[in-house]
Design an enzyme around this catalytic site. Structure first.
Site, PDB file in Angstrom:
ATOM      1  N   GLY A 218     -29.057  50.489  14.739  1.00  0.00           N
ATOM      2  CA  GLY A 218     -30.138  51.311  14.237  1.00  0.00           C
ATOM      3  C   GLY A 218     -29.896  51.717  12.793  1.00  0.00           C
ATOM      4  O   GLY A 218     -29.311  50.971  12.002  1.00  0.00           O
ATOM      5  N   SER A 219     -30.325  52.912  12.448  1.00  0.00           N
ATOM      6  CA  SER A 219     -30.279  53.347  11.049  1.00  0.00           C
ATOM      7  C   SER A 219     -28.886  53.578  10.500  1.00  0.00           C
ATOM      8  O   SER A 219     -28.721  53.736   9.287  1.00  0.00           O
ATOM      9  CB  SER A 219     -31.119  54.618  10.872  1.00  0.00           C
ATOM     10  OG  SER A 219     -32.487  54.332  11.040  1.00  0.00           O
TER      11      SER A 219
END
Length: 486
Positions: A218-219
Site C-alpha cells: 500500500g502507501s
C-alpha cells in the site's frame, strides 16, 4: 595350481575387491547422505544425545537443553514459548527436524562448528561429555514484548532494526505457536500438536515477518516512489506536484481516488511534495511513477533490495516489484498496489536505510557465538549492504516523514519528547476483503535509534475500517518507545 583352484582364488579376490569398493562407497562417498537420512536413528540419537547449547537473549536462555532419562538424553525446552518461536524455531526428536535458528545455527548449538574447535580438542583430553556452544541474539526483550502485545490476536508481523548496525531488535509474527509442544519426545503428542498447527487457518508456523505469502505494501511503498522522485533530481521537498482529487488511469476505465475520496491539500489540484506524502495522496505518486517510467521505478526498488536473496541467517523471501504491462499497472504499482509484494523485513530495511543517511546495513539476528562456558568465540560485525539513495535524498525523506507523524496520517506514532519519522499505508486487497494496515518509520538519536515496520493483516480488529495511521502506527510507537526506553 590346478584350474579349479585358480578360478576359486579369482572369485574370492573379486569378492574381496567388491567388498572393499562397497565399504569405501558406504563409508566415504555415501557417508554424508546416510548421516542426513531421516531414517538413520543413530544420527538422531547422536544429535539429541548431547548437551545442546542455549539460545540467549539479553543474558537469559530462551532455548536450552536439560538431562532426561530416555534414549535421547536431553530435552530441548523454550522458556518463553510463543514469544520467540519464529526466531528460535523448534528442535524435534519426533520428526527428526529443526527449524529457525535451531537449524541455521545448528553447528554452533551442537558443538561441531569450526569456531568451537578448541573446545572440542579440550574435551578429547579431559574426557568430558561434549557440549554445544551458545548463540546470543540481537533481540531486545522489551521491543519483542511490545510488538507481541501490540499485535495481540491479530494476524500480522513486526520487524525492528538498529539502522546503524542492522541488528534485528524485534521480529514477531502473529499468530505464533509454542515450540515446546513440537520438541516433546512423545511422538504421539508432537504429531497431535503439529496436526493442529497445520490445520489452523491462521498459519502459525509461517514467519510472516520474513516469509509466507507476503503483502501488498500500500502507501508505505510511496517511500520508494518518493526516493525515485528525489533521486531523479526533478523534485525537492517543496516541489509542487499535480494532485487531482481523482484521475482516470491511462487506457483503463479505472478511476483512482485519494484516500477517503478526499481532495489533496486545498483541492486546487496541486500541492507540495511534502503535503502529498503527509496526506498520503494517491494521484501525485501514481502520476510521478508513470512519468519516471517502469525501469526507473524498478531500479529504485531493486536498489533497496527487492528481488535480492537475503539471510539473517534465517532465509528472507525476496520482495518483488512487477514488470508492469501498462501505464495503469505502473500507476497502481507506484502506490504499492497491483502485484507489488513485500515482507515486513524489507520495509523495515527501507526505513532503516533512510534513517541511516542512505546506507542500508545487513540485517542480522545472531550477535555472538559462545562456548559452553559462555566465552566469546565470534562477534558479528556490522556490514554495509548497499546504498539505495544519496544522503541528500535520505535527509529530504526524513524531513517529509517527520511531517507525516507531526501533523499527517502518522500522528498516532508520536512519542512525547522524541522526533518520529514515518509513513502509513493501507493496502487494498479485493472488494469485500479488509485492507492490510502498515506503518514504516524510525526514531531516536545518537547510538539509540530504531527503525520499524508493522503490518496488521486484513485490518485486524478494525476490519474494513482499518488504516495504517490508526491500526499499525500505535503498535510501531510502542515498539520504538520500548527500544528508546520511553
Amino acid at each position: 595350481m590346478n584350474k579349479q583352484v585358480r578360478h576359486l582364488a579369482t572369485v574370492v579376490a573379486v569378492m574381496f575387491l567388491a567388498l572393499m569398493v562397497s565399504a569405501t562407497s558406504v563409508q566415504f562417498f555415501q557417508a554424508s547422505k546416510l548421516n542426513n537420512d531421516g531414517r538413520n536413528v543413530r544420527t538422531v540419537y547422536r544429535e539429541f544425545g548431547r548437551d545442546r547449547g542455549p539460545i540467549v537473549v539479553a543474558g537469559e536462555a530462551i532455548a536450552s537443553s536439560a538431562p532426561v532419562d530416555d534414549v535421547y538424553g536431553y530435552q530441548r525446552s523454550y522458556a518463553y514459548g510463543p514469544l520467540y518461536a519464529h526466531s528460535t524455531g523448534y528442535f524435534s526428536t519426533a520428526f527428526n527436524n529443526m527449524t529457525g535458528l535451531e537449524r541455521s545455527a545448528n553447528d554452533v548449538l551442537n558443538g561441531t562448528s569450526s569456531s568451537l574447535l578448541l573446545q572440542r580438542i579440550q574435551t578429547l583430553f579431559t574426557g568430558n561429555q561434549p557440549q554445544g556452544g551458545a548463540v546470543e541474539l540481537t533481540l531486545d526483550p522489551a521491543a519483542q514484548l511490545a510488538a507481541t502485545k501490540g499485535l495481540g490476536d491479530q494476524r500480522g508481523a513486526v520487524v525492528a532494526l538498529d539502522p546503524d548496525t542492522g541488528a534485528i531488535l524485534a521480529m514477531v509474527s502473529s499468530p505464533s505457536y509454542d515450540p515446546n509442544a513440537l520438541a516433546t519426545h512423545s511422538r504421539k503428542d508432537a504429531q497431535a500438536a503439529l496436526d493442529a498447527l497445520q490445520a489452523d487457518e491462521g498459519k502459525p508456523l509461517v514467519n510472516r515477518a520474513i516469509a509466507g505469502d507476503q503483502y501488498a505494501p500500500g502507501s508505505s511503498f510511496k517511500l520508494i516512489t518518493a526516493s525515485a522522485m528525489l533521486e531523479s533530481g526533478k523534485y525537492s521537498v517543496d516541489s509542487m506536484v499535480p494532485a487531482p482529487t481523482e484521475m482516470q488511469l491511462p487506457q483503463s476505465t479505472q478511476i483512482l481516488n485519494n484516500p477517503g475520496n478526499l481532495p489533496c491539500g486545498d483541492g486546487s489540484g496541486e500541492v507540495t511534495f511534502t503535503q502529498a506524502l503527509k496526506q498520503s495522496c494517491n494521484t501525485p505518486f501514481s502520476t510521478a511513477g508513470m512519468e519516471l517510467g517502469d525501469e526507473a521505478m524498478r531500479k529504485q526498488a531493486e536498489a533497496y533490495g527487492f528481488g535480492e536473496p537475503l539471510q539473517v541467517p534465517l532465509k528472507v523471501t525476496a520482495s518483488r516489484f512487477p514488470e508492469t504491462q501498462s501505464q495503469a499497472e505502473l500507476a497502481m504499482a507506484s502506490i504499492g498496489q497491483a502485484s507489488v509484494r513485500v515482507t515486513p523485513m524489507q520495509m523495515a530495511m527501507v526505513g532503516a536505510a533512510i534513517a541511516n543517511g542512505g546506507v542500508q546495513m545487513q540485517p542480522y539476528l545472531v550477535a555472538r557465538e559462545l562456548t559452553a562456558d559462555l566465552e566469546v568465540v565470534s562477534t558479528t560485525k556490522p556490514k554495509e549492504l548497499r546504498r539505495p539513495i544519496s544522503a541528500s535524498t535520505a535527509d529530504q525523506l526524513t524531513q517529509m516523514m517527520q511531517e507525516v507523524v507531526r501533523s499527517g496520517t502518522g500522528k498516532h506514532a508520536q512519542i512525547p519528547g522524541v522526533t518520529v519519522a514515518g509513513k502509513t499505508g493501507t493496502a487494498e486487497i479485493a472488494k469485500g476483503i479488509a485492507p492490510h494496515a502498515w506503518f514504516v518509520g524510525f526514531a531516536g538519536e545518537g547510538d539509540k535509534r530504531v527503525a520499524v515496520a508493522v503490518v496488521v493483516e486484513n485490518g485486524g480488529h478494525e476490519g474494513e475500517g482499518a488504516s495504517g495511521g490508526t491500526t499499525a502506527a500505535p503498535i510501531a510507537r510502542d515498539v520504538m518507545a520500548a527500544v528508546l526506553g520511553k
